[in-house]
Design a protein around this motif. Structure first.
Motif, mmCIF file in Angstrom:
data_model
loop_
_atom_site.group_PDB
_atom_site.id
_atom_site.type_symbol
_atom_site.label_atom_id
_atom_site.label_comp_id
_atom_site.label_asym_id
_atom_site.label_seq_id
_atom_site.Cartn_x
_atom_site.Cartn_y
_atom_site.Cartn_z
ATOM 1 N N THR A 18 0.832 -1.216 0.000
ATOM 2 C CA THR A 18 0.000 0.000 0.000
ATOM 3 C C THR A 18 0.861 1.259 0.000
ATOM 4 O OG1 THR A 18 -1.760 -1.125 1.203
ATOM 5 C CG2 THR A 18 -1.742 1.271 1.295
ATOM 6 N N SER A 62 -5.448 4.840 5.378
ATOM 7 C CA SER A 62 -5.919 5.124 6.746
ATOM 8 C C SER A 62 -5.790 3.886 7.630
ATOM 9 C CB SER A 62 -7.382 5.579 6.714
ATOM 10 O OG SER A 62 -7.524 6.731 5.944
ATOM 11 N N VAL A 63 -6.098 2.732 7.047
ATOM 12 C CA VAL A 63 -5.960 1.470 7.799
ATOM 13 C C VAL A 63 -4.494 1.243 8.167
ATOM 14 C CG1 VAL A 63 -6.204 -1.042 7.665
ATOM 15 C CG2 VAL A 63 -7.984 0.440 6.709
ATOM 16 N N ILE A 64 -3.598 1.466 7.192
ATOM 17 C CA ILE A 64 -2.162 1.302 7.447
ATOM 18 C C ILE A 64 -1.698 2.295 8.517
ATOM 19 C CG2 ILE A 64 0.150 1.421 6.421
ATOM 20 C CD1 ILE A 64 -1.454 -0.972 5.502
ATOM 21 N N VAL A 122 -3.475 3.573 11.027
ATOM 22 C CA VAL A 122 -3.940 3.106 12.350
ATOM 23 C C VAL A 122 -3.096 1.913 12.823
ATOM 24 C CG1 VAL A 122 -5.878 2.050 13.591
ATOM 25 C CG2 VAL A 122 -6.293 3.941 11.997
ATOM 26 N N LEU A 123 -2.847 0.976 11.913
ATOM 27 C CA LEU A 123 -2.022 -0.188 12.263
ATOM 28 C C LEU A 123 -0.603 0.240 12.647
ATOM 29 C CD1 LEU A 123 -3.111 -2.762 9.500
ATOM 30 C CD2 LEU A 123 -3.682 -2.804 11.931
ATOM 31 N N SER A 178 -8.480 5.227 1.808
ATOM 32 C CA SER A 178 -9.148 4.311 2.746
ATOM 33 C C SER A 178 -8.164 3.244 3.239
ATOM 34 C CB SER A 178 -10.365 3.661 2.068
ATOM 35 O OG SER A 178 -9.956 2.958 0.907
ATOM 36 N N ILE A 179 -7.415 2.651 2.316
ATOM 37 C CA ILE A 179 -6.430 1.632 2.716
ATOM 38 C C ILE A 179 -5.270 2.286 3.472
ATOM 39 C CG2 ILE A 179 -4.865 -0.168 1.876
ATOM 40 C CD1 ILE A 179 -6.689 -0.571 -0.493
#
Length: 258
Positions: A209, A230-232, A234-235, A227-228
Motif C-alpha cells: 500500500t 488510513s488502515v495502514i 492506524v495499524l 481508505s487503505i
C-alpha cells in the motif's frame, strides 16, 4: 506514551546532535562524502534497470522513473532497519554512562533516513521532468504518505534496535529479511503484474500500500487510496505503541547486556 513523548521532546537537543553526527559521520573519510546519499540510489537504479528492463524485459513506459521512485522510498525503510538494529549496541558507552531516553537512538536513525529521502527528491524531480511524467496536485498527499511511512518505519526500527541487544544474530538476519521483503513489494514490478492467486498475499504486506501510494503521487499523478492508507496509518500507530512498550521493558537491562 505521552509521558515518553514529552521526555524525548525535553531531550530534543541531544536528538538533533545525534542526527547531525550520524549524517556527518556516515560517509566520513570517503572521497565523495555526502554525495553518496545521491549516488547510492542512482547506482542501484542502473543495476536494476539493466536487469529488469533489458533482461527480464518488463514493458512499462518510463520504467526507469517508476523504479527510481520505488528504490529511494524503499531505502528509507531498509537503511533505517539496517542501521537501527545496531543503534543501541553502537552507543554502548553512552547507554552505560548517562541517563537519557534510549528511544532517541532508533528515532535519530529514522530521522536521518527521512532527511536522506527528502534529499533524494532533488534528483527524482529532474528525472521525472526529463521523462515528461505529468505531476500535479496529488503531490500534496506526499507529506501524509511520508508521515504514515515514517511511523511504520520507526515502529520496526525501535523493535529491532532493542531485540538486537539480546539476540545479536538479528543484525545479520535482517539483511536477508529485507532483501526478501524487497522482492515481495511492488518496486521492480507493478501491482498489475502480480498473479490473481497471489494478490491476497501481497495485499497483506503493508509496504504494498505504501509503495503504491508513492507511485500514485509521483508516477501516475493520482491520489493514493486513502481508505487503505488510513488502515495502514492506524495499524502503524498501534504497532509503534507495542514496539515502544517492548523497548521500554527491554531497555531496563541494556547496561548489563551490552
Amino acid at each position: 506514551m505521552l509521558k515518553k513523548i514529552k521526555e524525548i521532546y525535553n531531550y530534543r537537543q541531544m536528538l538533533e546532535s545525534m542526527v547531525l553526527t550520524d549524517l556527518r559521520t556516515r560517509y566520513k573519510g570517503s572521497f565523495l562524502g555526502f554525495f553518496w546519499t545521491l549516488l547510492n540510489p542512482l547506482l542501484m537504479l542502473a543495476v536494476y534497470s539493466m536487469i529488469f528492463k533489458y533482461v527480464v524485459r518488463i514493458s512499462l513506459e518510463n520504467y526507469t522513473s517508476y523504479l527510481f521512485i520505488g528504490i529511494i522510498s524503499w531505502n528509507l525503510l531498509s537503511q533505517s532497519l539496517t542501521s537501527g538494529a545496531t543503534a543501541v549496541v553502537r552507543n554502548a558507552g553512552l547507554v552505560k554512562k548517562i541517563y537519557f531516553p534510549k528511544e532517541i537512538l532508533p528515532l535519530s536513525v529514522v530521522i536521518g533516513g527521512i532527511i536522506n529521502f527528502l534529499l533524494s527528491l532533488i534528483v527524482l524531480f529532474p528525472v521525472l521532468l526529463f521523462s515528461h511524467i505529468e505531476m500535479g496536485w496529488p503531490l500534496l498527499f506526499l507529506p501524509i504518505l511520508l508521515v504514515v511511512f515514517s511511523i511504520f518505519t520507526l515502529a520496526l526500527t525501535t523493535l529491532v534496535s532493542c531485540l538486537n541487544v539480546y539476540f545479536r544474530d538479528l543484525e545479520h538476519i535482517i539483511g536477508v529479511f529485507i532483501m526478501a521483503w524487497f522482492y515481495l513489494t511492488p518496486i521492480v514490478f507493478t501491482s498489475d503484474m502480480i498473479p490473481a492467486g497471489l494478490k491476497t498475499v501481497f495485499n497483506l504486506n503493508p509496504m504494498t500500500t505504501i509503495m503504491e501510494g508513492f507511485h500514485d503521487v509521483f508516477f501516475y499523478n493520482k491520489v493514493p487510496d486513502l481508505s487503505i492508507l488510513s488502515v495502514i496509518a492506524v495499524l502503524s500507530i498501534g504497532l509503534l505503541i507495542i514496539c515502544y512498550a517492548t523497548f521500554a521493558k527491554l531497555s531496563r537491562n541494556f547496561a548489563e547486556e551490552i
